[in-house]
Design an enzyme around this catalytic site. Sequence first.
Site, PDB file in Angstrom:
ATOM      1  N   TRP A 103     -87.119 -47.545   1.559  1.00  0.00           N
ATOM      2  CA  TRP A 103     -85.862 -47.438   0.800  1.00  0.00           C
ATOM      3  C   TRP A 103     -85.200 -48.784   0.622  1.00  0.00           C
ATOM      4  O   TRP A 103     -84.699 -49.088  -0.470  1.00  0.00           O
ATOM      5  CB  TRP A 103     -84.923 -46.411   1.443  1.00  0.00           C
ATOM      6  CG  TRP A 103     -85.608 -45.080   1.531  1.00  0.00           C
ATOM      7  CD1 TRP A 103     -85.961 -44.417   2.661  1.00  0.00           C
ATOM      8  CD2 TRP A 103     -86.096 -44.290   0.430  1.00  0.00           C
ATOM      9  NE1 TRP A 103     -86.631 -43.261   2.330  1.00  0.00           N
ATOM     10  CE2 TRP A 103     -86.725 -43.154   0.976  1.00  0.00           C
ATOM     11  CE3 TRP A 103     -86.068 -44.431  -0.959  1.00  0.00           C
ATOM     12  CZ2 TRP A 103     -87.317 -42.170   0.195  1.00  0.00           C
ATOM     13  CZ3 TRP A 103     -86.655 -43.450  -1.745  1.00  0.00           C
ATOM     14  CH2 TRP A 103     -87.268 -42.343  -1.167  1.00  0.00           C
TER      15      TRP A 103
ATOM     16  N   ASP B  53     -76.839 -48.097   2.372  1.00  0.00           N
ATOM     17  CA  ASP B  53     -77.443 -46.840   1.924  1.00  0.00           C
ATOM     18  C   ASP B  53     -77.444 -45.904   3.135  1.00  0.00           C
ATOM     19  O   ASP B  53     -78.211 -46.097   4.073  1.00  0.00           O
ATOM     20  CB  ASP B  53     -78.869 -47.121   1.426  1.00  0.00           C
ATOM     21  CG  ASP B  53     -79.643 -45.852   1.111  1.00  0.00           C
ATOM     22  OD1 ASP B  53     -79.080 -44.745   1.231  1.00  0.00           O
ATOM     23  OD2 ASP B  53     -80.833 -45.972   0.740  1.00  0.00           O
TER      24      ASP B  53
ATOM     25  N   LYS C   6     -79.200 -34.333   1.884  1.00  0.00           N
ATOM     26  CA  LYS C   6     -79.515 -34.165   3.313  1.00  0.00           C
ATOM     27  C   LYS C   6     -78.311 -33.511   4.002  1.00  0.00           C
ATOM     28  O   LYS C   6     -78.296 -32.301   4.180  1.00  0.00           O
ATOM     29  CB  LYS C   6     -79.879 -35.506   3.962  1.00  0.00           C
ATOM     30  CG  LYS C   6     -81.253 -36.031   3.510  1.00  0.00           C
ATOM     31  CD  LYS C   6     -81.093 -37.238   2.706  1.00  0.00           C
ATOM     32  CE  LYS C   6     -82.313 -38.038   2.322  1.00  0.00           C
ATOM     33  NZ  LYS C   6     -83.549 -37.432   1.957  1.00  0.00           N
TER      34      LYS C   6
HETATM   35  N1  PMP Z   1     -82.408 -43.909   0.485  1.00  0.00           N
HETATM   36  C1  PMP Z   1     -82.817 -43.138   1.492  1.00  0.00           C
HETATM   37  C2  PMP Z   1     -82.538 -43.575   2.914  1.00  0.00           C
HETATM   38  C3  PMP Z   1     -83.492 -41.941   1.243  1.00  0.00           C
HETATM   39  O1  PMP Z   1     -83.903 -41.172   2.264  1.00  0.00           O
HETATM   40  C4  PMP Z   1     -83.730 -41.552  -0.103  1.00  0.00           C
HETATM   41  C5  PMP Z   1     -84.413 -40.253  -0.467  1.00  0.00           C
HETATM   42  N2  PMP Z   1     -85.003 -39.563   0.486  1.00  0.00           N
HETATM   43  C6  PMP Z   1     -83.306 -42.394  -1.117  1.00  0.00           C
HETATM   44  C7  PMP Z   1     -82.628 -43.556  -0.795  1.00  0.00           C
HETATM   45  C8  PMP Z   1     -83.531 -42.050  -2.559  1.00  0.00           C
HETATM   46  O2  PMP Z   1     -82.645 -41.066  -2.902  1.00  0.00           O
HETATM   47  P1  PMP Z   1     -82.670 -40.337  -4.322  1.00  0.00           P
HETATM   48  O3  PMP Z   1     -83.873 -39.488  -4.338  1.00  0.00           O
HETATM   49  O4  PMP Z   1     -81.375 -39.575  -4.307  1.00  0.00           O
HETATM   50  O5  PMP Z   1     -82.686 -41.380  -5.377  1.00  0.00           O
END
Ligand code: PMP
Length: 358
Positions: free
Chosen positions: A101, A171, A195
């Site tokens: 991420w 994030d 989540k």
């Molecule tokens: N950051 C983290 C820590 C995540 O776990 C996720 C998705 N699991 C994301 C970003 C991406 O999120 P999205 O699918 O809402 O774009």
Amino acid sequence: MKKHNFSAGPSILAEEVLDQAASAVLNFNNSNLSVLEVSHRGDDFNHVMNTAKLLVKELLNIPQEYEVLFLQGGASLQFYMSALNYMGTHNTGGYIDTGTWSSKAIKEANKTGRSITISSSKDKNYNYIPKDNYISTPIDYLHFTSNNTIYGTQFHKFPQKYNLKLPIICDMSSDIMSREFDITNFDLIYAGAQKNIGPAGTTLVIIKKDTINFNKLPSYLNYHTHIDKGSMFNTPPVFSIYVCMLTLEWLKNKGGINNISEKNNAKANLIYQTIDNNPLFEGVVEKEDRSIMNATFKLKEEHAGLKSQFENICHESGIIGINGHRSVGGYRASMYNALEIESVDTLCQIMNYILKKS
Ligand code: PMP
């Protein structure tokens, strides 16, 4: 049979929330209209939006100078949008790279300016949180991912704005609302809802209002647009925000973050103790950086033959969503707020049973 939902996201929601959401799909606030068909400009939805924002502020103890937004595009759009809004004189963002991420956030930052990787745990396939975050190059902000959902690592101590004298962007997609923290350490926090906040479809943004540039940015990508329009610049994802509101109400009724945090710690202690005491299994992550939300573990190589037996019993017991991400392998038990300790206990009992039988 009861399902024990360990999915990483979208993930488990509280039963009460699902019941309320289901009935609002048919008849929202006794209006004889579905929540899916009412105007986002009407009083009923305005009330939902305001309540959801107030609950976020109340649960996280957010001071006046911050704004709460519900946007679209997922945390993935925030990778780019945060860089676009926070890059300033140095045209550079500093990143702590804890895997997938944050690596994606770095990639997006490079599309609007430059990124510097302040520290990284890539050398050990991201199985720890880098602690040495010395910044030698001028940067406009520091960005990190508080909990890496895939590797199962979590910051238990945050880089401090007070020491760094820089805006901090975080994030928090996979651990927001799971534990208490000091919001004033951050200038921008973003989190995909799917989540601990609610279903997929909206992204929570918490932003300190005085720290963003007034650049000439495309309207949707400018945080000012959404602050000015109260998250109603365009049609918001009405149903998703409604279920977020229900989830936040549920969390408040459960005693808020302090209370849920104790429960989350109890769940995490149970699974990690089971992993550590069971010679068939091993944890993936350095102990001090283990995530309270996503526990990653494997069958030790010499016991790999037990894989299908373990997975079959899990399946028969209603356990779902424990397969590890393909970049890590093994298993991942995601234990978000709505997961009861009984579900973790069921998984632990299976792990102990396999040991007894082997
Ligand atoms: N950051 C983290 C820590 C995540 O776990 C996720 C998705 N699991 C994301 C970003 C991406 O999120 P999205 O699918 O809402 O774009």
